[in-house]
Design an enzyme around this catalytic site. Structure first.
Site, short mmCIF file in Angstrom:
data_model
loop_
_atom_site.label_atom_id
_atom_site.label_comp_id
_atom_site.label_asym_id
_atom_site.label_seq_id
_atom_site.Cartn_x
_atom_site.Cartn_y
_atom_site.Cartn_z
N HIS A 203 21.68 13.45 39.57
CA HIS A 203 20.46 14.26 39.46
C HIS A 203 19.98 14.86 40.78
O HIS A 203 19.00 15.60 40.80
CB HIS A 203 19.31 13.45 38.84
CG HIS A 203 18.72 12.46 39.81
ND1 HIS A 203 19.27 11.23 40.04
CD2 HIS A 203 17.64 12.54 40.63
CE1 HIS A 203 18.55 10.58 40.94
NE2 HIS A 203 17.56 11.36 41.32
C1 UD1 Z 1 12.46 13.42 41.25
C2 UD1 Z 1 12.36 13.06 42.72
C3 UD1 Z 1 13.61 12.32 43.15
C4 UD1 Z 1 13.90 11.15 42.26
C5 UD1 Z 1 13.92 11.58 40.81
C6 UD1 Z 1 14.07 10.39 39.92
C7 UD1 Z 1 11.10 14.67 44.11
C8 UD1 Z 1 11.21 15.75 45.10
N1 UD1 Z 1 12.25 14.25 43.55
O1 UD1 Z 1 13.53 14.33 41.12
O2 UD1 Z 1 13.46 11.86 44.49
O3 UD1 Z 1 15.15 10.63 42.61
O4 UD1 Z 1 12.69 12.25 40.50
O5 UD1 Z 1 14.55 10.74 38.66
O6 UD1 Z 1 10.04 14.18 43.86
N2 UD1 Z 1 12.14 17.38 33.86
C9 UD1 Z 1 11.99 17.29 32.50
N3 UD1 Z 1 11.28 16.24 32.01
C10 UD1 Z 1 10.72 15.29 32.79
C11 UD1 Z 1 10.86 15.41 34.17
C12 UD1 Z 1 11.58 16.45 34.69
O7 UD1 Z 1 12.48 18.13 31.75
O8 UD1 Z 1 10.08 14.35 32.27
C13 UD1 Z 1 12.95 18.51 34.40
C14 UD1 Z 1 12.13 19.75 34.73
O9 UD1 Z 1 12.91 20.87 34.44
C15 UD1 Z 1 11.97 19.63 36.24
C16 UD1 Z 1 13.25 18.95 36.67
O10 UD1 Z 1 13.57 18.07 35.60
O11 UD1 Z 1 11.78 20.86 36.86
C17 UD1 Z 1 13.13 18.18 37.96
O12 UD1 Z 1 12.06 17.23 37.90
P1 UD1 Z 1 11.30 16.81 39.25
O13 UD1 Z 1 10.35 15.72 38.96
O14 UD1 Z 1 10.76 18.02 39.94
O15 UD1 Z 1 12.46 16.29 40.17
P2 UD1 Z 1 13.62 15.25 39.85
O16 UD1 Z 1 14.91 15.96 39.98
O17 UD1 Z 1 13.33 14.54 38.60
N1 UDP Z 2 17.59 4.75 34.86
C1 UDP Z 2 17.29 4.52 33.52
N2 UDP Z 2 17.85 5.34 32.59
C2 UDP Z 2 18.71 6.36 32.92
C3 UDP Z 2 19.02 6.55 34.29
C4 UDP Z 2 18.43 5.73 35.24
O1 UDP Z 2 16.54 3.61 33.20
O2 UDP Z 2 19.16 7.07 32.01
C5 UDP Z 2 16.97 3.87 35.87
C6 UDP Z 2 17.94 3.18 36.79
O3 UDP Z 2 18.42 2.00 36.20
C7 UDP Z 2 17.08 2.93 38.02
C8 UDP Z 2 16.19 4.13 38.06
O4 UDP Z 2 16.20 4.69 36.75
O5 UDP Z 2 16.30 1.77 37.83
C9 UDP Z 2 16.70 5.12 39.04
O6 UDP Z 2 16.05 6.32 38.88
P1 UDP Z 2 16.70 7.72 39.27
O7 UDP Z 2 18.16 7.61 39.33
O8 UDP Z 2 16.11 8.72 38.35
O9 UDP Z 2 16.06 8.00 40.70
P2 UDP Z 2 16.38 7.53 42.19
O10 UDP Z 2 16.54 6.06 42.20
O11 UDP Z 2 17.60 8.27 42.63
O12 UDP Z 2 15.21 8.00 42.97
#
Ligand code: UD1
Ligand code: UDP
Length: 356
Positions: A203
């Site tokens: 991601h």
């Molecule tokens: C964010 C964090 C990242 C973390 C990740 C965990 C920042 C800059 N990044 O990245 O550090 O590792 O969360 O998963 O804060 N979206 C949906 N539904 C949701 C959430 C997001 O559809 O419930 C989609 C939207 O199109 C959105 C995109 O995902 O624009 C990215 O979501 P965003 O929260 O901006 O960043 P992440 O890539 O999730």
């Molecule tokens: N996770 C989850 N379901 C998924 C993918 C990840 O529960 O489909 C959990 C994972 O086990 C971990 C956390 O989400 O506890 C990690 O989040 P993510 O990878 O979104 O973000 P990051 O740790 O890179 O910030």
């Protein structure tokens, strides 16, 4: 003391639980969900499974550009902090919710407590690196996952109120193992045999927003010669739709899964490949070999002890590591002993917090 805890993204919900439980024994905690993540499978499922108290506030900021999302949190969170007047604001990790929490609190002269402080990728093109750098500059207390993070903060001149407590994600992992094994039916639902599949998550913006890198990942996973279970983050789902290349039949894309299903998928995978910070650490908790689909990692200890290999997105490199990577027998306790939440709550009850 009265704390406001900020959460907004998937890993923050998991990280919040051990701290909330310990903190609430002696302190008041107001839980604020920024609404950065909002799909059921990215947010509410974790509250349901982990028994996290319902957020006292949901700022419902939703998605947006970095500026738009951060700005929305700033405006809505400031109003709330002015109303609630906490003694300190707790932030964790490196998301936009983390950054906004630190900015609001420090401008209102309220001490900020940063959990998972001091982690660095040394890549300022990574949005999380900017968030971490700012959050650490502004914080008044620092809880570090590892000694390396303590040392990094010292190199940046930050030495006051810095504590090595271990990883709250290990607390959550250990506490939830029995329930996950008991409640998850993911293996039978997906008709998987333990040890006969691999687990992948992707991601990071560096991988999803660069279609050449994402395309390499698709090619590599399609050629690993075993079943790949791939719970797809919403950001990645959007990016995959823009690609010309398709996954091979061995790659099973599924919706994001809840925490219990994820734990069981991790525990029973043969190997894990990921660009997630949380999943790299969880691979270690479960003693699973981990291939990290990035060029660098904050979690350097896992690489140093031989359980994590940085493979980037080079197809040949991924395929060769997939077949040959074998970690050593030893697993030193680099993430502590699973009592980080308790340690954080105890220390917060003892130290003086002030904005410097
Ligand atoms: C964010 C964090 C990242 C973390 C990740 C965990 C920042 C800059 N990044 O990245 O550090 O590792 O969360 O998963 O804060 N979206 C949906 N539904 C949701 C959430 C997001 O559809 O419930 C989609 C939207 O199109 C959105 C995109 O995902 O624009 C990215 O979501 P965003 O929260 O901006 O960043 P992440 O890539 O999730
Ligand atoms: N996770 C989850 N379901 C998924 C993918 C990840 O529960 O489909 C959990 C994972 O086990 C971990 C956390 O989400 O506890 C990690 O989040 P993510 O990878 O979104 O973000 P990051 O740790 O890179 O910030």
């Amino acid at each position: 003391m009265k704390f406001i805890s900020v959460v907004g993204a998937r890993p923050e919900f998991i990280q919040a639980t051990p701290v909330s439980r310990a903190l609430r024994k002696n302190h008041q905690e107001i839980l604020v969900h920024t609404g950065q993540h909002y799909d059921y499978l990215m947010s509410q499922t974790f509250f349901d499974e982990l028994g996290i108290p319902a957020p006292d506030y949901n700022l419902e900021v939703g998605s947006g550009t970095h500026a738009a999302q951060t700005a929305e949190i700033l405006v809505r969170f400031e109003e709330l902090v002015l109303k609630e007047k906490p003694d300190a604001v707790i932030i964790r990790g490196d998301t936009n919710s983390t950054l906004a929490g630190a900015l609001v609190a420090s401008k209102l002269h309220i001490p900020t407590v940063h959990i998972e402080a001091g982690e660095r990728s040394f890549d300022r093109r990574m949005p999380e690196e900017i968030n971490r750098l700012v959050a650490d500059q502004l914080s008044s207390a620092y809880f570090c996952v590892s000694q390396a993070a303590v040392d990094q903060l010292a190199r940046e001149g930050i030495t006051k109120n810095v504590f090595w407590v271990g990883d709250v994600m290990l607390d959550a992992n250990l506490a939830n193992r029995p329930l996950a094994r008991q409640k998850s039916t993911v293996l039978s639902k997906l008709e998987l045999d333990p040890g006969k599949y691999s687990l992948v998550t992707v991601h990071r913006a560096a991988n999803t927003d660069d279609l050449a890198r994402l395309s390499n990942i698709v090619t590599a996973l399609s050629n690993v010669g075993e079943t790949v279970i791939f719970p797809v983050h919403p950001r990645t789902r959007g990016a995959l739709q823009k690609l010309d290349v398709q996954f091979g039949d061995n790659v099973r894309q599924i919706e994001p899964v809840g925490y219990y299903d994820m734990m069981v998928l991790e525990e029973n995978a043969r190997i894990i490949a990921t660009d997630s910070g949380g999943v790299q650490r969880e691979a270690y908790f479960w003693s699973k070999p981990c291939l990290t689909l990035r060029d660098e990692t904050e979690w350097t200890e896992t690489v140093q002890v031989g359980w994590n290999k940085l493979v980037g997105v080079d197809v040949d490199c991924i395929l060769s590591a997939w077949k040959t990577f074998t970690p050593p027998a030893e697993q030193p306790p680099i993430f502590g002993d699973g009592t980080a939440g308790e340690k954080i709550a105890n220390i917060l009850g003892q130290i003086q917090l002030s904005v410097h």
